[in-house]
Motif scaffolding. Structure first.
Motif, short mmCIF file in Angstrom:
data_model
loop_
_atom_site.label_atom_id
_atom_site.label_comp_id
_atom_site.label_asym_id
_atom_site.label_seq_id
_atom_site.Cartn_x
_atom_site.Cartn_y
_atom_site.Cartn_z
N ILE A 57 0.84 -1.20 0.00
CA ILE A 57 0.00 0.00 0.00
C ILE A 57 0.88 1.25 0.00
N SER A 58 1.95 1.24 0.76
CA SER A 58 2.87 2.38 0.76
C SER A 58 3.46 2.62 -0.62
N ILE A 59 3.83 1.55 -1.30
CA ILE A 59 4.37 1.68 -2.65
C ILE A 59 3.31 2.21 -3.61
N ARG A 60 2.09 1.74 -3.47
CA ARG A 60 1.00 2.26 -4.31
C ARG A 60 0.79 3.75 -4.06
N GLU A 61 0.93 4.17 -2.83
CA GLU A 61 0.81 5.60 -2.52
C GLU A 61 1.94 6.39 -3.18
N GLN A 62 3.13 5.80 -3.24
CA GLN A 62 4.23 6.46 -3.94
C GLN A 62 3.94 6.56 -5.44
N GLN A 63 3.33 5.51 -5.97
CA GLN A 63 2.95 5.57 -7.38
C GLN A 63 1.88 6.64 -7.61
N ASN A 64 1.00 6.81 -6.66
CA ASN A 64 0.00 7.86 -6.74
C ASN A 64 0.68 9.23 -6.76
N LEU A 65 1.70 9.40 -5.95
CA LEU A 65 2.47 10.64 -5.95
C LEU A 65 3.12 10.86 -7.31
N ILE A 66 3.69 9.82 -7.87
CA ILE A 66 4.32 9.94 -9.20
C ILE A 66 3.30 10.38 -10.24
N ARG A 67 2.10 9.81 -10.18
CA ARG A 67 1.05 10.20 -11.12
C ARG A 67 0.68 11.68 -10.93
N GLY A 68 0.65 12.11 -9.69
CA GLY A 68 0.37 13.51 -9.43
C GLY A 68 1.45 14.42 -9.98
N LEU A 69 2.69 14.00 -9.87
CA LEU A 69 3.80 14.78 -10.41
C LEU A 69 3.78 14.78 -11.94
N LEU A 70 3.43 13.65 -12.53
CA LEU A 70 3.38 13.58 -13.99
C LEU A 70 2.27 14.46 -14.58
#
Length: 177
Positions: A125-138
């Motif tokens: 779940i923590s990694i998925r949240e990091q991916q969510n952050l990456i999507r926000g940055l993209l």
């Protein structure tokens, strides 16, 4: 008077040497470990191996570098790295699920496997949240670019800490026999 003091001192000395147990010289027994005792594990080696693999992956998670001014290529590369970690955790989860099926008649095995699964899920779940952050940055979301004050990082750290705390709980309070 001096005879009484002399007799008292001799009495104390003799009493000290004749006492079989001196309270301050007794060895202190270590307290019994806290927490549940997990007995009769049939697949102990597999479970401990899974826990150690999770710990190794967790140590590697600390090298993930996401910043507000990362290029899209860097973000996509980081996303691929995160996907790799998720695949590794999924492999461990599948092994633990198979372990639960194989040893379904052993309460201890199922119980301990579920504890370890909880740790793996927290890190996923923590990694998925990091991916969510990456999507926000993209997608150039302003909230994502303010990393230090971003609400994106709260769940990332929450689930990382949850997994870390669960590992510490298992290692501190479980007695595996």
């Amino acid at each position: 008077m001096q005879k009484k003091i002399g007799r008292f001192i001799i009495f104390v000395i003799i009493l000290t040497f004749t006492m079989t147990t001196i309270p301050y010289a007794q060895p202190i027994e270590p307290p019994a470990p806290y927490g549940p005792k997990v007995e009769d594990l049939k697949g102990k080696e597999d479970l401990v191996k899974s826990l150690r693999e999770i710990e190794t992956l967790r140590k590697n998670l600390s090298v993930i570098n996401i910043s507000g001014d990362s290029t899209p290529e860097e973000l996509n590369e980081t996303n691929k790295d995160l996907e790799f970690y998720i695949q590794q955790f999924d492999t461990i989860k599948k092994n633990l699920d198979n372990h639960k099926i194989s040893y379904k008649d052993s309460f201890s095995d199922v119980y301990f496997a579920e504890q370890i699964l909880f740790v793996a899920e927290s890190f996923i779940i923590s990694i998925r949240e990091q991916q969510n952050l990456i999507r926000g940055l993209l997608t150039n979301r302003e909230e994502a670019k303010k990393l230090f004050y971003s609400t994106y990082l709260i769940p990332v750290y929450y689930y990382l800490t949850l997994g870390d705390n669960m590992i510490a709980y298992i290692e501190t309070y479980f007695r595996i026999t």
